[in-house]
Motif scaffolding. Structure first.
Motif, mmCIF file in Angstrom:
data_model
loop_
_atom_site.group_PDB
_atom_site.id
_atom_site.type_symbol
_atom_site.label_atom_id
_atom_site.label_comp_id
_atom_site.label_asym_id
_atom_site.label_seq_id
_atom_site.Cartn_x
_atom_site.Cartn_y
_atom_site.Cartn_z
ATOM 1 N N MET A 1 0.823 -1.333 -0.037
ATOM 2 C CA MET A 1 0.092 -0.102 0.037
ATOM 3 C C MET A 1 0.720 1.111 0.026
ATOM 4 O O MET A 1 0.177 2.267 -0.452
ATOM 5 C CB MET A 1 -0.928 -0.058 1.241
ATOM 6 N N LEU A 2 1.995 1.022 0.482
ATOM 7 C CA LEU A 2 3.104 2.316 0.420
ATOM 8 C C LEU A 2 3.675 2.539 -0.788
ATOM 9 O O LEU A 2 4.362 3.403 -1.138
ATOM 10 C CB LEU A 2 4.311 1.938 1.681
ATOM 11 N N GLY A 3 3.615 1.576 -1.858
ATOM 12 C CA GLY A 3 4.041 1.809 -3.337
ATOM 13 C C GLY A 3 5.640 1.282 -3.132
ATOM 14 O O GLY A 3 6.052 1.903 -4.124
ATOM 15 N N LYS A 4 5.881 0.418 -2.376
ATOM 16 C CA LYS A 4 7.536 0.355 -2.253
ATOM 17 C C LYS A 4 7.795 -1.013 -2.903
ATOM 18 O O LYS A 4 9.085 -1.273 -2.781
ATOM 19 C CB LYS A 4 7.752 0.167 -0.595
ATOM 20 N N VAL A 5 7.047 -1.623 -3.258
ATOM 21 C CA VAL A 5 7.152 -2.918 -4.248
ATOM 22 C C VAL A 5 8.209 -2.664 -5.340
ATOM 23 O O VAL A 5 8.098 -1.387 -5.690
ATOM 24 C CB VAL A 5 6.075 -3.764 -4.655
ATOM 25 N N ALA A 6 8.899 -3.500 -5.865
ATOM 26 C CA ALA A 6 10.019 -3.379 -6.996
ATOM 27 C C ALA A 6 9.118 -3.424 -8.440
ATOM 28 O O ALA A 6 9.362 -4.352 -9.316
ATOM 29 C CB ALA A 6 10.846 -4.473 -6.896
ATOM 30 N N SER A 7 8.051 -2.457 -8.648
ATOM 31 C CA SER A 7 7.686 -2.260 -9.917
ATOM 32 C C SER A 7 8.585 -2.007 -10.651
ATOM 33 O O SER A 7 9.719 -1.333 -10.556
ATOM 34 C CB SER A 7 6.421 -1.351 -9.535
ATOM 35 N N ARG A 8 8.199 -1.696 -12.255
ATOM 36 C CA ARG A 8 9.297 -1.200 -12.977
ATOM 37 C C ARG A 8 9.405 -0.029 -12.893
ATOM 38 O O ARG A 8 10.646 0.747 -12.909
ATOM 39 C CB ARG A 8 8.667 -1.759 -14.543
ATOM 40 N N VAL A 9 8.303 1.053 -12.852
ATOM 41 C CA VAL A 9 8.535 2.562 -12.528
ATOM 42 C C VAL A 9 9.146 2.649 -11.020
ATOM 43 O O VAL A 9 10.175 3.304 -11.114
ATOM 44 C CB VAL A 9 7.021 3.061 -12.485
ATOM 45 N N GLY A 10 8.843 1.977 -10.263
ATOM 46 C CA GLY A 10 9.704 2.003 -8.672
ATOM 47 C C GLY A 10 11.276 1.743 -8.945
ATOM 48 O O GLY A 10 12.237 2.551 -8.583
ATOM 49 N N LEU A 11 11.740 0.889 -9.859
ATOM 50 C CA LEU A 11 12.842 0.407 -10.159
ATOM 51 C C LEU A 11 13.736 1.535 -10.996
ATOM 52 O O LEU A 11 14.696 1.988 -10.657
ATOM 53 C CB LEU A 11 12.978 -0.924 -10.891
ATOM 54 N N SER A 12 12.844 1.989 -11.758
ATOM 55 C CA SER A 12 13.424 2.994 -12.699
ATOM 56 C C SER A 12 13.702 4.303 -11.901
ATOM 57 O O SER A 12 14.732 5.047 -12.122
ATOM 58 C CB SER A 12 12.474 3.254 -13.888
ATOM 59 N N ARG A 13 12.787 4.449 -11.140
ATOM 60 C CA ARG A 13 13.232 5.847 -10.010
ATOM 61 C C ARG A 13 14.334 5.710 -9.256
ATOM 62 O O ARG A 13 14.937 6.535 -8.756
ATOM 63 C CB ARG A 13 11.913 6.067 -9.406
ATOM 64 N N ARG A 14 14.780 4.315 -8.836
ATOM 65 C CA ARG A 14 15.651 4.136 -8.119
ATOM 66 C C ARG A 14 17.074 3.913 -8.758
ATOM 67 O O ARG A 14 18.077 3.771 -8.113
ATOM 68 C CB ARG A 14 15.450 2.895 -7.209
ATOM 69 N N GLY A 15 16.797 4.192 -10.201
ATOM 70 C CA GLY A 15 18.230 4.385 -10.755
ATOM 71 C C GLY A 15 18.523 3.016 -11.850
ATOM 72 O O GLY A 15 19.542 2.784 -12.146
ATOM 73 N N VAL A 16 17.728 2.100 -11.504
ATOM 74 C CA VAL A 16 17.875 0.868 -12.202
ATOM 75 C C VAL A 16 17.572 1.135 -13.968
ATOM 76 O O VAL A 16 16.316 1.614 -14.282
ATOM 77 C CB VAL A 16 16.923 -0.432 -11.863
ATOM 78 N N HIS A 17 18.418 0.800 -14.743
ATOM 79 C CA HIS A 17 18.141 1.033 -16.102
ATOM 80 C C HIS A 17 17.214 -0.020 -16.719
ATOM 81 O O HIS A 17 17.604 -1.159 -16.799
ATOM 82 C CB HIS A 17 19.432 1.044 -16.901
ATOM 83 N N LEU A 18 15.882 0.304 -17.196
ATOM 84 C CA LEU A 18 15.164 -0.522 -17.830
ATOM 85 C C LEU A 18 14.847 -0.127 -19.215
ATOM 86 O O LEU A 18 14.372 1.216 -19.110
ATOM 87 C CB LEU A 18 13.766 -0.901 -16.865
ATOM 88 N N THR A 19 14.615 -0.925 -20.279
ATOM 89 C CA THR A 19 14.338 -0.317 -21.414
ATOM 90 C C THR A 19 12.825 -0.295 -21.576
ATOM 91 O O THR A 19 12.359 0.780 -22.383
ATOM 92 C CB THR A 19 14.714 -1.553 -22.560
ATOM 93 N N ASP A 20 11.969 -0.683 -20.686
ATOM 94 C CA ASP A 20 10.333 -0.655 -20.921
ATOM 95 C C ASP A 20 10.018 -0.686 -19.365
ATOM 96 O O ASP A 20 10.327 -1.738 -18.595
ATOM 97 C CB ASP A 20 10.104 -1.794 -21.605
ATOM 98 N N VAL A 21 9.266 0.421 -19.250
ATOM 99 C CA VAL A 21 8.563 0.154 -17.770
ATOM 100 C C VAL A 21 7.084 0.004 -17.546
ATOM 101 O O VAL A 21 6.344 0.026 -16.972
ATOM 102 C CB VAL A 21 8.623 1.612 -16.968
ATOM 103 N N SER A 22 6.539 -0.590 -19.084
ATOM 104 C CA SER A 22 5.069 -0.903 -19.093
ATOM 105 C C SER A 22 4.819 -2.262 -18.588
ATOM 106 O O SER A 22 5.698 -3.142 -18.236
ATOM 107 C CB SER A 22 4.676 -0.899 -20.727
ATOM 108 N N CYS A 23 3.518 -2.300 -18.264
ATOM 109 C CA CYS A 23 3.190 -3.564 -17.536
ATOM 110 C C CYS A 23 3.290 -4.819 -18.699
ATOM 111 O O CYS A 23 3.269 -4.911 -19.772
ATOM 112 C CB CYS A 23 1.524 -3.582 -17.496
ATOM 113 N N PRO A 24 4.034 -5.873 -17.836
ATOM 114 C CA PRO A 24 4.434 -7.047 -18.855
ATOM 115 C C PRO A 24 3.113 -7.868 -19.053
ATOM 116 O O PRO A 24 3.008 -8.699 -19.945
ATOM 117 C CB PRO A 24 5.357 -7.985 -17.761
ATOM 118 N N ARG A 25 1.919 -7.644 -18.410
ATOM 119 C CA ARG A 25 0.861 -8.384 -18.533
ATOM 120 C C ARG A 25 0.053 -7.835 -19.753
ATOM 121 O O ARG A 25 -0.268 -8.364 -20.802
ATOM 122 C CB ARG A 25 -0.113 -8.519 -17.363
ATOM 123 N N CYS A 26 -0.185 -6.496 -19.404
ATOM 124 C CA CYS A 26 -1.476 -5.846 -20.477
ATOM 125 C C CYS A 26 -0.591 -4.854 -21.458
ATOM 126 O O CYS A 26 -1.032 -4.663 -22.505
ATOM 127 C CB CYS A 26 -2.388 -4.926 -19.668
#
Length: 150
Positions: A1-26
């Motif tokens: 509920m605090l939004g602290k899970v390792a989502s793609r957007v969250g990881l990107s904000r923490r400096g992890v380089h991701l090529t895509d932050v969109s949902c892997p399901r939808c």
């Protein structure tokens, strides 16, 4: 509920380089924690199934897990009923997260109905083995006939 899970957007904000932050399901929205648990069509389908099963109206306008939990908490019912609903809620969040990780790390898509059945099993086992509530009849549980417990 605090939004602290390792989502793609969250990881990107923490400096992890991701090529895509969109949902892997939808693939329709960026994957933040609210999207994972509430706004993704896949997650909404699971919640809809669980709420229909528990005979609770689906709140179409809710966009965060915090709002969703608050909505469920404010439903009418006694202490035992609320404990059961809360346990089902926890089992649902757990299975949504687990299925998300299976999709991300193993490229395995878990169908909505499979997740719904696993949530029912988890909640039944958790309540039967970790609470003072006496859930003994799986057949009644499958139809959410919990009148004997209440």
């Amino acid at each position: 509920m605090l939004g602290k899970v390792a989502s793609r957007v969250g990881l990107s904000r923490r400096g992890v380089h991701l090529t895509d932050v969109s949902c892997p399901r939808c693939g329709l929205q960026d994957e933040d924690s609210d999207h994972i648990f509430v706004t993704c069509l896949w997650a909404r389908s699971i919640w809809w199934n669980m709420l229909v099963w528990m005979r609770i109206n689906f709140p179409a306008d809710i966009i965060s897990l915090e709002e969703f939990v608050s909505y469920l908490h404010n439903q009418p019912g006694g202490k035992r009923w609320k404990k059961i609903v809360y346990t089902v809620t926890l089992a649902t969040v757990w299975r949504i997260w687990k299925a998300r990780n299976e999709k991300v790390f193993e490229d395995r898509f878990i169908p909505v109905q499979t997740s719904v059945e696993l949530i029912k099993e988890d909640a039944f086992l958790w309540l039967g083995n970790r609470s003072k509530l006496q859930l003994t009849d799986w057949i009644k549980w499958k139809s959410f006939d919990i009148s004997e417990v209440l």
